[in-house]
Design a protein around this motif. Structure first.
Motif, PDB file in Angstrom:
ATOM      1  N   UNK A  97       1.236  -1.017  -0.238  1.00 24.60           N
ATOM      2  CA  UNK A  97      -0.090   0.238   0.038  1.00 24.60           C
ATOM      3  C   UNK A  97       0.736   1.197   0.323  1.00 24.60           C
ATOM      4  N   UNK A  98       2.353   1.183   0.187  1.00 21.43           N
ATOM      5  CA  UNK A  98       3.141   2.166   0.653  1.00 21.43           C
ATOM      6  C   UNK A  98       2.543   3.414   1.127  1.00 21.43           C
ATOM      7  N   UNK A  99       2.832   2.138   2.498  1.00 27.04           N
ATOM      8  CA  UNK A  99       3.033   3.138   3.706  1.00 27.04           C
ATOM      9  C   UNK A  99       3.838   3.991   3.669  1.00 27.04           C
ATOM     10  N   UNK A 100       4.248   5.275   4.651  1.00 31.27           N
ATOM     11  CA  UNK A 100       4.875   6.062   4.820  1.00 31.27           C
ATOM     12  C   UNK A 100       5.409   6.267   5.796  1.00 31.27           C
ATOM     13  N   UNK A 101       4.566   5.688   7.141  1.00 29.02           N
ATOM     14  CA  UNK A 101       5.282   5.385   8.636  1.00 29.02           C
ATOM     15  C   UNK A 101       4.738   3.790   9.107  1.00 29.02           C
ATOM     16  N   UNK A 102       5.545   3.031   9.347  1.00 31.68           N
ATOM     17  CA  UNK A 102       5.254   1.991   9.822  1.00 31.68           C
ATOM     18  C   UNK A 102       5.378   2.299  11.363  1.00 31.68           C
ATOM     19  N   UNK A 103       3.803   1.476  12.158  1.00 33.40           N
ATOM     20  CA  UNK A 103       4.515   1.622  13.513  1.00 33.40           C
ATOM     21  C   UNK A 103       4.644  -0.022  14.135  1.00 33.40           C
ATOM     22  N   UNK A 104       5.279  -0.649  14.622  1.00 34.75           N
ATOM     23  CA  UNK A 104       5.268  -1.457  15.064  1.00 34.75           C
ATOM     24  C   UNK A 104       5.783  -2.090  16.215  1.00 34.75           C
ATOM     25  N   UNK A 105       4.835  -2.167  16.818  1.00 33.04           N
ATOM     26  CA  UNK A 105       4.568  -3.231  18.046  1.00 33.04           C
ATOM     27  C   UNK A 105       4.905  -4.491  18.305  1.00 33.04           C
ATOM     28  N   UNK A 106       5.998  -4.373  19.209  1.00 31.37           N
ATOM     29  CA  UNK A 106       6.647  -5.870  18.966  1.00 31.37           C
ATOM     30  C   UNK A 106       6.264  -7.185  18.260  1.00 31.37           C
ATOM     31  N   UNK A 107       6.419  -6.994  16.792  1.00 31.94           N
ATOM     32  CA  UNK A 107       6.023  -8.121  16.048  1.00 31.94           C
ATOM     33  C   UNK A 107       6.426  -8.735  16.268  1.00 31.94           C
ATOM     34  N   UNK A 108       8.088  -8.983  16.284  1.00 33.31           N
ATOM     35  CA  UNK A 108       8.213 -10.568  16.394  1.00 33.31           C
ATOM     36  C   UNK A 108       8.408 -11.242  17.622  1.00 33.31           C
ATOM     37  N   UNK A 109       7.853 -10.423  18.734  1.00 27.25           N
ATOM     38  CA  UNK A 109       8.180 -11.166  19.829  1.00 27.25           C
ATOM     39  C   UNK A 109       7.582 -13.324  20.530  1.00 27.25           C
ATOM     40  N   UNK A 110       6.426 -12.932  19.507  1.00 28.59           N
ATOM     41  CA  UNK A 110       6.536 -14.660  19.151  1.00 28.59           C
ATOM     42  C   UNK A 110       6.516 -15.616  18.467  1.00 28.59           C
ATOM     43  N   UNK A 111       7.692 -15.080  18.068  1.00 30.46           N
ATOM     44  CA  UNK A 111       8.517 -15.550  17.257  1.00 30.46           C
ATOM     45  C   UNK A 111       9.511 -16.621  17.468  1.00 30.46           C
ATOM     46  N   UNK A 112      10.230 -17.559  16.842  1.00 30.40           N
ATOM     47  CA  UNK A 112      11.816 -18.765  17.421  1.00 30.40           C
ATOM     48  C   UNK A 112      12.830 -17.372  17.311  1.00 30.40           C
ATOM     49  N   UNK A 113      13.836 -17.796  17.804  1.00 34.03           N
ATOM     50  CA  UNK A 113      15.245 -17.000  17.581  1.00 34.03           C
ATOM     51  C   UNK A 113      15.581 -16.828  16.004  1.00 34.03           C
TER      52      UNK A 113
END
Length: 252
Positions: free
Chosen positions: A153-169
């Motif tokens: 969608x061409x977002x200009x601002x990405x707001x990421x709230x702990x997006x990888x917290x539930x993933x393995x290392x």
């Protein structure tokens, strides 16, 4: 001087009759930057992202995007959070990714929307999964898909709230690399919330340390940073020192 893409101006916010989560919060995010937001639990990090996305409104003060007060969500500002079920389960991956382009303001023709979706999915390593349904994807693949949708969608601002917290290392490190690579290609602006100090040091060019009541301390990280085309090596003495210094701030 370039106008900041996001500005919090003396913002007060609280939920219901509870005491303010943010009080007098003032900070500006420069266009094209990659900033990691850290702070103790409950200090208002997620609240700041939701205010920036337009899902919450301040009690007083203002939150501005590109100079205009934020009054509602806008697909130029995309919020991505850690829950993996952000895709429509009945739609294939290509359709899921193209959907925001088909609806809302200035909708695209189907062929254009799908072309943009294919390109975005290829950038995050999902070119071979266009016809998969969400239940066929791993957790890491689902998060890649959500990132692809924001890129499409061409977002200009990405707001990421702990997006990888539930993933393995392994998946977490791989997605960190994917995110930084996408940021470098697209020139978007990123505000990234995490509780993982090592993650913050690895990807951040600047840290915002959020104290109680919404006071932001800005910490510029020296040495290698994403702005210089690389992720920081966490095994160097400099990185180890940074991690220790930040951990000391969090435990004071």
């Amino acid at each position: 001087m370039t106008r900041p893409i996001l500005e919090f101006g003396d913002v007060d916010f609280g939920y219901g009759d509870q005491k303010p989560v943010l009080s007098g919060c003032s900070v500006a995010l420069e266009r094209g930057s990659f900033v990691v937001l850290l702070g103790p639990s409950g200090c208002g990090k997620s609240t700041m992202l939701r205010l920036a996305a337009g899902f919450l409104r301040p009690r007083s003060g203002s939150v501005r995007f590109d100079g205009q007060e934020i009054c509602a969500p806008d697909r130029r500002r995309v919020l991505i959070f850690q829950e993996q079920d952000q895709l429509f389960p009945w739609s294939r991956l290509l359709t899921n990714t193209a959907l925001p382009l088909r609806w809302g303001p200035a909708p695209c023709p189907r062929s254009e929307a799908e072309d943009r979706a294919r390109d975005a999915l290829a950038q995050v390593g999902l070119a071979a999964n266009l016809n998969d349904f969400p239940h066929q994807l791993s957790g890491g693949m689902k998060q890649r898909a959500v990132l692809a949708r924001a890129l499409a969608v061409g977002a200009e601002l990405l707001l990421l709230d702990e997006p990888f917290a539930s993933l393995d290392a392994f998946s977490r490190e791989s997605l960190q690399e994917t995110l930084v690579g996408a940021w470098e290609r697209h020139g978007s602006t990123i505000l990234f919330v995490t509780h993982d100090i090592r993650e913050a040091v690895r990807i951040g060019g600047e840290l915002w340390f959020l104290h109680d009541a919404g006071q932001v301390e800005r910490i510029r990280l020296p040495g290698v940073s994403p702005q210089r085309g690389a992720l920081r090596d966490l095994d160097t003495p400099e990185a180890v020192s940074m991690v220790k210094s930040i951990r000391d701030r969090l435990t004071r």
